[in-house]
Design a protein around this motif. Structure first.
Motif, short mmCIF file in Angstrom:
data_model
loop_
_atom_site.label_atom_id
_atom_site.label_comp_id
_atom_site.label_asym_id
_atom_site.label_seq_id
_atom_site.Cartn_x
_atom_site.Cartn_y
_atom_site.Cartn_z
N PHE A 163 18.95 22.05 -22.65
CA PHE A 163 17.76 22.84 -22.34
C PHE A 163 18.06 23.97 -21.36
CE2 PHE A 163 17.81 19.67 -18.94
CZ PHE A 163 17.52 20.43 -17.83
N HIS A 164 19.13 23.82 -20.53
CA HIS A 164 19.38 24.83 -19.50
C HIS A 164 19.97 26.13 -20.05
CE1 HIS A 164 23.61 22.95 -18.34
NE2 HIS A 164 23.58 23.36 -19.58
N TRP A 167 16.04 28.69 -20.04
CA TRP A 167 15.14 28.20 -19.02
C TRP A 167 13.67 28.47 -19.33
CZ3 TRP A 167 16.33 24.58 -15.86
CH2 TRP A 167 17.64 24.44 -15.39
N TRP A 170 12.34 25.18 -20.94
CA TRP A 170 12.87 23.89 -20.50
C TRP A 170 11.80 22.80 -20.41
CZ3 TRP A 170 12.03 20.80 -16.18
CH2 TRP A 170 11.18 21.34 -15.19
N GLU A 171 10.58 23.17 -20.03
CA GLU A 171 9.55 22.15 -19.86
C GLU A 171 9.16 21.47 -21.17
OE1 GLU A 171 6.84 23.15 -16.09
OE2 GLU A 171 6.90 24.78 -17.55
N HIS A 173 11.08 20.24 -23.18
CA HIS A 173 12.02 19.13 -23.42
C HIS A 173 11.65 17.87 -22.64
CE1 HIS A 173 15.23 21.52 -25.51
NE2 HIS A 173 14.60 22.50 -24.90
N ALA A 236 14.29 21.59 -11.54
CA ALA A 236 14.14 21.35 -12.97
C ALA A 236 15.06 20.22 -13.45
CB ALA A 236 14.44 22.63 -13.75
N TYR A 237 16.31 20.21 -13.00
CA TYR A 237 17.22 19.13 -13.38
C TYR A 237 16.67 17.77 -12.91
CZ TYR A 237 20.97 22.42 -14.68
OH TYR A 237 21.72 23.40 -15.28
N TYR A 240 13.63 16.77 -14.96
CA TYR A 240 14.04 16.36 -16.30
C TYR A 240 14.54 14.92 -16.29
CZ TYR A 240 16.54 16.46 -20.77
OH TYR A 240 16.99 16.17 -22.04
#
Length: 259
Positions: A163-164, A167, A170-171, A173, A236-237, A240
Motif C-alpha cells: 500500500f505504501h 499513499w 492507503w486507507e 487497505h 500510517a504503518y 495498518y
C-alpha cells in the motif's frame, strides 16, 4: 519484552553481488568484522523496500521466528568509484548513505518444503505474519526462507506493505484481507493457525508495533514524490498493523479456507 537495539555499522568491503531478482543485493563486510547481505536504498523499490524489510523482519523476531540480525549500514561514495561493472556502479552511487544489512548466514540453503520438515506452529506463524504485512513474495517459486543450522530462517520481506507505493489510497487497505495467501509456500503446513494467532496478538502488542515503527530511519521516510510527512507515514504503518491485528480472526479463516 526486551527493547529492540539496531546497531549501526559501516561497509568496509564490497565482496560480490547476489544476482537473484532485480535488486542486486550484495555480500559486504562491515567494520565490526562480520559479513552481511546489504539491501540497497538505490535499488528498484528504493527506500520503501528497506522499510518493509525492516518492519517485517522485526515483527517476525517479535513473534518468535528466526531472523538474521538487521543492522543499519552506512555506505560511503568510495565504492562506486572503484567498481568496474556499470550497473553495480550506479547502484552503489545511488545508495550512498544509510542502507539495511542482514547478517550473512554462511552455508545456509534455500528452504525446500519437499526436503525439509517444518513444524505446524512455525508454518502457521509465518503464514499469519505474511497476511498481516501483506507479503506477496513467499511462494513456492520464491520461498524467501532459509534452512540454517537445522532451523528455518525468515528473510526478504521487502515486497510487503505494498500500500505504501500509493499513499493516496492507503486507507482503503485497512479493512482488506489477503486473498493472495492462497499462494503461500507454507499454507499446507499451517495447521495451528488459531494457536499462532493467540501467540501473535500476545507478543505483537501496540507498544511493540510503535517501537518498531519508531526505529525506521528518518531519511528513509523522506520523499519528494510523497505528500506524506515522515510522521504521517509512521502513523500510517502503525495504524495498518493495528487494523490487521484487530481482524486476525478473519485472516485465520481466510487462510484456513484457502488451505
Amino acid at each position: 519484552m526486551n527493547r529492540i537495539e539496531i546497531r549501526h555499522v559501516n561497509v568496509v568491503q564490497y565482496i560480490n553481488p547476489l544476482r537473484e531478482g532485480g535488486s542486486l543485493p550484495a555480500i559486504v563486510k562491515a567494520d565490526d568484522g562480520f559479513l552481511y547481505v546489504l539491501k540497497f536504498r538505490g535499488a528498484g523499490q528504493g527506500k520503501k523496500a528497506l522499510i518493509a524489510e525492516f518492519i517485517g523482519g522485526e515483527i517476525a523476531r517479535a513473534i518468535g521466528l528466526h531472523v538474521p540480525e538487521l543492522v543499519f549500514m552506512n555506505l560511503d561514495d568510495s565504492f562506486s568509484k572503484t567498481e568496474p561493472d556499470e550497473e553495480i556502479q550506479d547502484l552503489l552511487k545511488f545508495s550512498v548513505g544509510l542502507n539495511l544489512g542482514l547478517h550473512y548466514l554462511s552455508s545456509a540453503i534455500t528452504f525446500d518444503p519437499l526436503v525439509t520438515a517444518i513444524d505446524s506452529l512455525t508454518a502457521s506463524k509465518i503464514v499469519l505474519m505474511d497476511s498481516i504485512i501483506s507479503n506477496i513474495d513467499r511462494t513456492a517459486k520464491n520461498t524467501n526462507l532459509l534452512s540454517w543450522n537445522k532451523e528455518l530462517w525468515v528473510i526478504d520481506n521487502g515486497a510487503s506493505f505494498y500500500f505504501h507505493h500509493n499513499w493516496q489510497t492507503w486507507e482503503s487497505h485497512l479493512t482488506r484481507t489477503f486473498p493472495l495467501i492462497k499462494d503461500h509456500v507454507l499454507l499446507e503446513f499451517a495447521k495451528n493457525l488459531n494457536e499462532a494467532s493467540q501467540y501473535i496478538t500476545t507478543h505483537l502488542n501496540t507498544k511493540k508495533i510503535e517501537e518498531i515503527i519508531s526505529l525506521i530511519p528518518e531519511d528513509w521516510l523522506e520523499s519528494d514524490a510523497d505528500a506524506f510527512s515522515p510522521n504521517d507515514m509512521r502513523a500510517a504503518y502503525a495504524t495498518y498493523l493495528k487494523a490487521k491485528l484487530a481482524m486476525i480472526d478473519k485472516l485465520v479463516k481466510e487462510a484456513e479456507d484457502a488451505r
